[in-house]
Design an enzyme around this catalytic site. Structure first.
Site, mmCIF file in Angstrom:
data_model
loop_
_atom_site.group_PDB
_atom_site.id
_atom_site.type_symbol
_atom_site.label_atom_id
_atom_site.label_comp_id
_atom_site.label_asym_id
_atom_site.label_seq_id
_atom_site.Cartn_x
_atom_site.Cartn_y
_atom_site.Cartn_z
ATOM 1 C CB SER A 16 -0.898 0.005 1.243
ATOM 2 O OG SER A 16 -1.525 1.256 1.430
ATOM 3 C CE1 TYR B 71 -4.354 -1.896 5.038
ATOM 4 C CE2 TYR B 71 -3.327 0.243 4.711
ATOM 5 C CZ TYR B 71 -3.898 -0.902 4.187
ATOM 6 O OH TYR B 71 -3.988 -1.070 2.834
#
Length: 317
Positions: free
Chosen positions: A164, A176
């Site tokens: 990401s 995350y």
């Protein structure tokens, strides 16, 4: 004076385009295993590779996801149930893949399965909250890769790991970003180790895109609300109700600016699997190219200033 420079740049771009446009032959003979195919990037990639005639082995978390995918693809595509956080499930799926591909080996592994309902201030969370996302995004990805690596080496194939933009720039608290930083580190080391075996390893680092997981403000909002309600009075007073409200708006704005052009991500995955010369890194999304990646290269003092300007402010200030 500028004409020779422009000609050279044009030739470089032309060569780059030509090199990246070269696609492998005999794709119909190649098996590709994809995780997280119930929806989102993995679901779309499975359909794209199936249309190319490849032998897609799609791993789904739910029976419903597998059934829906089968309805929209050819009989070549096969599905298997997989929970990447369960070692027995990973081992069982790996055995099924080994039996299915046989002596052909496994051309590609696309580690796409992910979990993102973990966006919240670090202090509001417990280690279990971090573990939940790390087990899916990082440890599960590593476990799947290690179980299938021998089959990929046999085919001198490809490994594609989905990271990401948040794996390059830590933009929000929770597990995350650490999970995606871990994906980057693992993939970098694996790429170097596999180079002499003829295995190419790529990272896909998407910006914000609208998938069922990223588009669920209820999922993100409910998680933030749960954490807020479980805080002690002392911590709540330190942050304040306004901080919570601003953080909720921050999550909403992240979702509101996400791109609906999900195919940009699956196209990168497809290129990494099918191109003669796959890229080491793919960064789909203009937000990734024009904001997150440039910001990650800036001096820390500058990136901190920019990110902190728009961050919620605690009541104790």
């Amino acid at each position: 004076m500028w004409l020779p420079v422009l000609v050279v740049l044009a030739l470089i771009l032309l060569y780059r385009w030509y090199r990246q446009s070269q696609i492998l032959e005999n794709l119909s003979d190649k098996y590709v295993f994809i995780t997280g195919c119930d929806s989102g990037f993995g679901n779309l990639l499975a359909k794209q590779l199936d249309r190319r005639g490849m032998k897609v082995l799609a791993a789904c978390l739910t029976e419903k996801g597998a059934e829906n995918l089968k309805k929209e693809t050819s009989s070549r595509l096969q599905t298997v149930m997989l929970d990447v956080t369960d070692s027995k499930s990973v081992s069982s799926a790996a055995n099924w893949v080994s039996i299915t591909v046989g002596n052909a080996g496994l051309w590609g592994v696309v580690n796409n399965a992910g979990f993102s309902f973990a966006l919240a201030p670090n202090e509001w969370q417990k280690v279990e909250d971090f573990s939940k996302v790390l087990n899916v995004n990082l440890l599960g990805m590593i476990n799947v890769t290690l179980h299938l690596l021998q089959l990929v080496r046999k085919a001198r194939g490809r490994i594609v790991n989905v990271s990401s933009a948040a794996g390059r720039l830590s933009i929000i608290g929770g597990g995350y970003c650490p999970s995606k930083y871990g994906v980057e580190a693992f993939t970098d080391s694996l790429r170097r180790e596999m180079r002499d075996f003829g295995v190419k390893v790529s990272i896909v680092e998407p910006g914000g895109f609208l998938t069922m997981m990223t588009n669920s403000i209820d999922g993100h909002g409910n998680n933030l609300r749960r954490l807020w309600e479980n805080l002690s009075t002392e911590v709540k007073d330190s942050y304040g109700q306004r901080y919570y409200d601003q953080y909720m708006k921050l999550l909403q704005s992240l979702i509101a600016t996400a791109s609906p052009r999900v195919h940009m991500v699956s196209d990168c995955m497809e290129h990494a699997v099918t191109a003669v010369y796959p890229w080491t890194r793919y960064s789909p999304g203009w937000d990734c190219k024009l904001y997150y990646l440039p910001m990650s290269y800036l001096p820390t003092v500058i990136s901190d200033y920019v990110l902190c300007r728009s961050a919620p402010k605690p009541a104790c200030m």
